[in-house]
Design an enzyme around this catalytic site. Structure first.
Site, PDB file in Angstrom:
ATOM      1  N   ARG A  15       0.804  -1.223   0.000  1.00 23.38           N
ATOM      2  CA  ARG A  15       0.000   0.000   0.000  1.00 23.38           C
ATOM      3  C   ARG A  15       0.840   1.278   0.000  1.00 23.38           C
ATOM      4  NH1 ARG A  15      -3.368  -2.382   4.999  1.00 23.38           N
ATOM      5  NH2 ARG A  15      -1.449  -3.613   5.133  1.00 23.38           N
ATOM      6  N   GLU A 153      -9.904  -9.500  11.376  1.00 23.46           N
ATOM      7  CA  GLU A 153      -9.324  -8.510  10.463  1.00 23.46           C
ATOM      8  C   GLU A 153     -10.443  -7.753   9.763  1.00 23.46           C
ATOM      9  OE1 GLU A 153      -5.899  -7.766  10.151  1.00 23.46           O
ATOM     10  OE2 GLU A 153      -6.130  -8.929  11.975  1.00 23.46           O
ATOM     11  N   ASN A 226       0.760   1.986   6.887  1.00 20.84           N
ATOM     12  CA  ASN A 226       0.545   1.163   5.699  1.00 20.84           C
ATOM     13  C   ASN A 226       0.544   2.000   4.426  1.00 20.84           C
ATOM     14  OD1 ASN A 226       0.113  -1.289   7.228  1.00 20.84           O
ATOM     15  ND2 ASN A 226      -1.827  -0.385   7.846  1.00 20.84           N
ATOM     16  N   LYS A 350      35.036  25.118   4.546  1.00 19.17           N
ATOM     17  CA  LYS A 350      35.090  23.660   4.414  1.00 19.17           C
ATOM     18  C   LYS A 350      36.369  23.126   5.032  1.00 19.17           C
ATOM     19  CE  LYS A 350      37.225  21.068   1.851  1.00 19.17           C
ATOM     20  NZ  LYS A 350      38.017  20.403   0.807  1.00 19.17           N
ATOM     21  N   ALA A 379      36.040  40.937   2.323  1.00 17.39           N
ATOM     22  CA  ALA A 379      34.983  40.407   1.454  1.00 17.39           C
ATOM     23  C   ALA A 379      35.567  39.815   0.176  1.00 17.39           C
ATOM     24  CB  ALA A 379      34.005  41.517   1.107  1.00 17.39           C
ATOM     25  N   ASN A 385      42.176  26.211  -3.313  1.00 13.99           N
ATOM     26  CA  ASN A 385      42.747  25.016  -2.688  1.00 13.99           C
ATOM     27  C   ASN A 385      42.877  23.853  -3.655  1.00 13.99           C
ATOM     28  OD1 ASN A 385      39.954  24.863  -2.855  1.00 13.99           O
ATOM     29  ND2 ASN A 385      39.792  23.489  -1.105  1.00 13.99           N
TER      30      ASN A 385
HETATM   31  C1  UD1 Z   1      -1.841  -6.138  11.251  1.00 11.62           C
HETATM   32  C2  UD1 Z   1      -2.765  -7.057  12.059  1.00 11.62           C
HETATM   33  C3  UD1 Z   1      -3.966  -6.258  12.525  1.00 11.62           C
HETATM   34  C4  UD1 Z   1      -3.508  -5.066  13.345  1.00 11.62           C
HETATM   35  C5  UD1 Z   1      -2.507  -4.222  12.561  1.00 11.62           C
HETATM   36  C6  UD1 Z   1      -1.889  -3.199  13.482  1.00 11.62           C
HETATM   37  C7  UD1 Z   1      -2.468  -9.266  11.064  1.00 11.62           C
HETATM   38  C8  UD1 Z   1      -3.042 -10.293  10.174  1.00 11.62           C
HETATM   39  N1  UD1 Z   1      -3.182  -8.157  11.200  1.00 11.62           N
HETATM   40  O1  UD1 Z   1      -2.511  -5.747  10.083  1.00 11.62           O
HETATM   41  O2  UD1 Z   1      -4.807  -7.077  13.328  1.00 11.62           O
HETATM   42  O3  UD1 Z   1      -4.630  -4.278  13.708  1.00 11.62           O
HETATM   43  O4  UD1 Z   1      -1.443  -5.018  12.059  1.00 11.62           O
HETATM   44  O5  UD1 Z   1      -1.080  -2.323  12.766  1.00 11.62           O
HETATM   45  O6  UD1 Z   1      -1.447  -9.496  11.662  1.00 11.62           O
HETATM   46  N2  UD1 Z   1       4.882  -8.996   7.911  1.00 11.62           N
HETATM   47  C9  UD1 Z   1       5.844  -9.964   7.733  1.00 11.62           C
HETATM   48  N3  UD1 Z   1       5.587 -11.026   6.938  1.00 11.62           N
HETATM   49  C10 UD1 Z   1       4.382 -11.206   6.332  1.00 11.62           C
HETATM   50  C11 UD1 Z   1       3.385 -10.229   6.525  1.00 11.62           C
HETATM   51  C12 UD1 Z   1       3.663  -9.125   7.322  1.00 11.62           C
HETATM   52  O7  UD1 Z   1       6.950  -9.851   8.272  1.00 11.62           O
HETATM   53  O8  UD1 Z   1       4.228 -12.217   5.639  1.00 11.62           O
HETATM   54  C13 UD1 Z   1       5.209  -7.825   8.765  1.00 11.62           C
HETATM   55  C14 UD1 Z   1       5.123  -6.524   7.987  1.00 11.62           C
HETATM   56  O9  UD1 Z   1       6.407  -6.189   7.479  1.00 11.62           O
HETATM   57  C15 UD1 Z   1       4.654  -5.526   9.026  1.00 11.62           C
HETATM   58  C16 UD1 Z   1       3.889  -6.375  10.038  1.00 11.62           C
HETATM   59  O10 UD1 Z   1       4.243  -7.713   9.771  1.00 11.62           O
HETATM   60  O11 UD1 Z   1       5.737  -4.896   9.696  1.00 11.62           O
HETATM   61  C17 UD1 Z   1       2.373  -6.177   9.910  1.00 11.62           C
HETATM   62  O12 UD1 Z   1       1.969  -6.521   8.609  1.00 11.62           O
HETATM   63  P1  UD1 Z   1       0.873  -5.665   7.836  1.00 11.62           P
HETATM   64  O13 UD1 Z   1       0.669  -6.278   6.513  1.00 11.62           O
HETATM   65  O14 UD1 Z   1       1.188  -4.230   7.898  1.00 11.62           O
HETATM   66  O15 UD1 Z   1      -0.427  -5.964   8.731  1.00 11.62           O
HETATM   67  P2  UD1 Z   1      -1.763  -5.088   8.815  1.00 11.62           P
HETATM   68  O16 UD1 Z   1      -2.608  -5.354   7.630  1.00 11.62           O
HETATM   69  O17 UD1 Z   1      -1.427  -3.692   9.116  1.00 11.62           O
HETATM   70 CA    CA Z   2       0.444  -2.586   9.370  1.00 14.09          CA
END
Ligand code: UD1
Ligand code: CA
Length: 458
Positions: A15, A153, A226, A350, A379, A385
């Site tokens: 996003r 979710e 996001n 510098k 001035a 340099n």
């Molecule tokens: C997530 C939560 C949601 C919460 C919100 C808070 C889940 C399914 N949902 O949603 O309940 O309200 O955060 O901000 O967890 N990431 C990985 N690997 C993956 C997917 C994600 O490492 O396969 C990491 C992302 O880099 C990120 C974090 O997990 O830092 C959260 O992932 P993101 O996709 O932003 O979750 P949200 O849709 O925001």
């Molecule tokens: Ca998130």
């Protein structure tokens, strides 16, 4: 029971519409992940935090190489539960696991500590918050007795579930053995076809495991990023937080909404900061210093009673007590200004050391120079340099006076007490306490000379 922190940071951040992984975007000059790593490290839990990386993982790892964390790869991003699963082999069975998301930079240590201190060893702790606009977050489902029974979710929520304003912050404290058990239960039969970590809450409540929620009072801290819009929103929140902290420490800000801090700064009480100032990297400002409007300070230390006037840029400098800089001055890296040095408008300095009480007040370039005390630079003086291949040093000793429009062709030494006549191009070292002048044309007056007249055509 020690606590193992795991930071989930493998997602691409679709996003954001960016070529860069989401956690590499910046708030206050630090990556989103850096904020979370720094907080994890200051929680002082025993083992180094684990960071789950994936999307462009190498660049994420390289950028944060200075931090002692353990990196584990999630090859495919199949959801937050799948991300955490990658860490399981590295976690000791007896530990509790504190899960943080890499995209929530404003989370406070206060809330994390509260979660750690108030969650029973065998319970699962989570952080929630009541948001007036809960859109996009997972919603907390509670039963008639107000006990948490699950998290849904947004994309999977019914209309009545979407009306719930209590959201899941994405922070979980859970004993490793429970984590192992529930991670293996999670399915991806949901709208996004992902393995959702919040699903562990539903499973645990069925087993009558206590779910303990810390409800955040400072709702800004739970905001995740996001989109670019949320990034900009959190940047402002973060900046205002920094400004409020400074004011509480005795710094005067002419407008707390027009100061940007992009690094780690230390500002003494009774410093005054005018509008539209940017502080980057490591900046230290001593007591009673005044920072004018539209000033940029980067990796710079200012001692007490320094006055930086409007529109000046100071980068990588060490500025001693009582210096006056600007307006419109540019001080570049590896410059040291000793006590009471004056640098005026349109002056660039510098990689130079300027000793106490010297003055370069107008339109000059001073580079690769060692300048003594009480030197007065007229001035339009330029240290030449660079010969096209190498840089050379200009040494200007104490009490030198340099006339306006002088070029000092380095390498050379302008000896103590020298006076240089205006308009000189000095190519050799000068004898001390003498007048050196290269502009030897005698002034003459052309008799009866007339200014040309403008030709008017009809
Ligand atoms: C997530 C939560 C949601 C919460 C919100 C808070 C889940 C399914 N949902 O949603 O309940 O309200 O955060 O901000 O967890 N990431 C990985 N690997 C993956 C997917 C994600 O490492 O396969 C990491 C992302 O880099 C990120 C974090 O997990 O830092 C959260 O992932 P993101 O996709 O932003 O979750 P949200 O849709 O925001
Ligand atoms: Ca998130």
């Amino acid at each position: 029971m020690t606590i193992q922190i795991v930071i989930l940071a493998a997602g691409s951040g679709t996003r954001m519409h960016s070529a860069m992984p989401k956690v590499m975007h910046h708030i206050g000059g630090k990556t989103l992940l850096e904020h979370v790593i720094q907080k994890s490290l200051s929680l002082a839990t025993l083992p180094p935090p684990i960071v789950i990386h994936g999307h462009q993982g190498k660049s994420v790892q390289d950028y944060h190489a200075a931090y002692s964390v353990q990196w584990i790869e999630q090859k495919e991003q199949l959801g937050t539960a799948h991300a955490l699963l990658q860490a399981l082999p590295a976690i000791r069975a007896a530990d509790r696991v504190l899960v943080l998301y890499g995209d929530m930079p404003l989370i406070t240590l206060k809330t994390l500590n509260q979660l750690i201190q108030t969650t029973n060893d065998h319970a699962i702790g989570i952080v929630t918050a009541n948001l007036s606009c809960p859109t996009h977050y997972g919603r907390i489902k509670r039963d008639s007795k107000n006990h948490i029974i699950g998290i849904v979710e947004e994309k999977d929520a019914t209309e009545s579930e979407q009306a719930i304003t209590e959201i899941n912050a994405g922070i979980y404290l859970i004993p490793c053995e429970l984590l192992k058990k529930y991670l293996s239960c999670i399915q991806n039969n949901n709208q996004q076809g992902e393995y959702y970590l919040p699903d562990i809450i539903g499973f645990a409540t069925k087993d009558h495991i206590e779910i303990h929620a810390v409800i955040s009072e400072k709702t800004d801290e739970v905001l995740g990023i996001n989109t670019r819009n949320q990034l900009a929103h959190l940047e402002r929140l973060y900046q205002r937080e920094q400004a409020d902290k400074l004011m509480a420490q005795g710094v005067t800000l002419f407008d707390p909404n027009r100061l940007d801090i992009r690094g780690d700064i230390q500002i003494a009480p009774d410093v005054t900061i005018d509008v539209n100032v940017i502080l980057e990297g490591r900046v230290v400002i001593g007591q009673n210093s005044i920072i004018g409007p539209h000033v940029i300070l980067r990796n710079t230390t200012l001692a007490d009673h320094v006055h930086v006037r409007a529109h000046s840029i100071i980068d990588g400098a060490n500025v001693a007590c009582g210096c006056i800089i600007g307006p419109f001055a540019r001080i570049r890296p590896e410059t040291t200004l000793k006590d009471n040095v004056h640098i005026g408008n349109f002056v660039e300095v510098k990689q130079s050391t300027i000793e106490a009480s010297s003055k370069i007040n107008h339109l000059s370039y001073i580079g690769d120079c060692e300048m003594g005390q009480r030197v007065n630079v007229g001035a339009g003086t330029i240290t030449c340099n660079y010969d096209g291949a190498n840089k050379h040093k200009t040494i200007i000793e104490n009490d030198v006076h340099i006339g306006s429009d002088t070029q000092l062709v380095a390498p050379l030494i302008v000896k103590e007490g020298t006076t240089i006549g205006a308009g000189s191009t000095v190519t050799h070292s000068t004898p001390p306490n003498e007048l050196t002048i290269t502009h030897v044309l005698k002034q003459r007056t052309v008799p009866s000379w007339k200014r040309p007249k403008r030709i008017t055509r009809n």
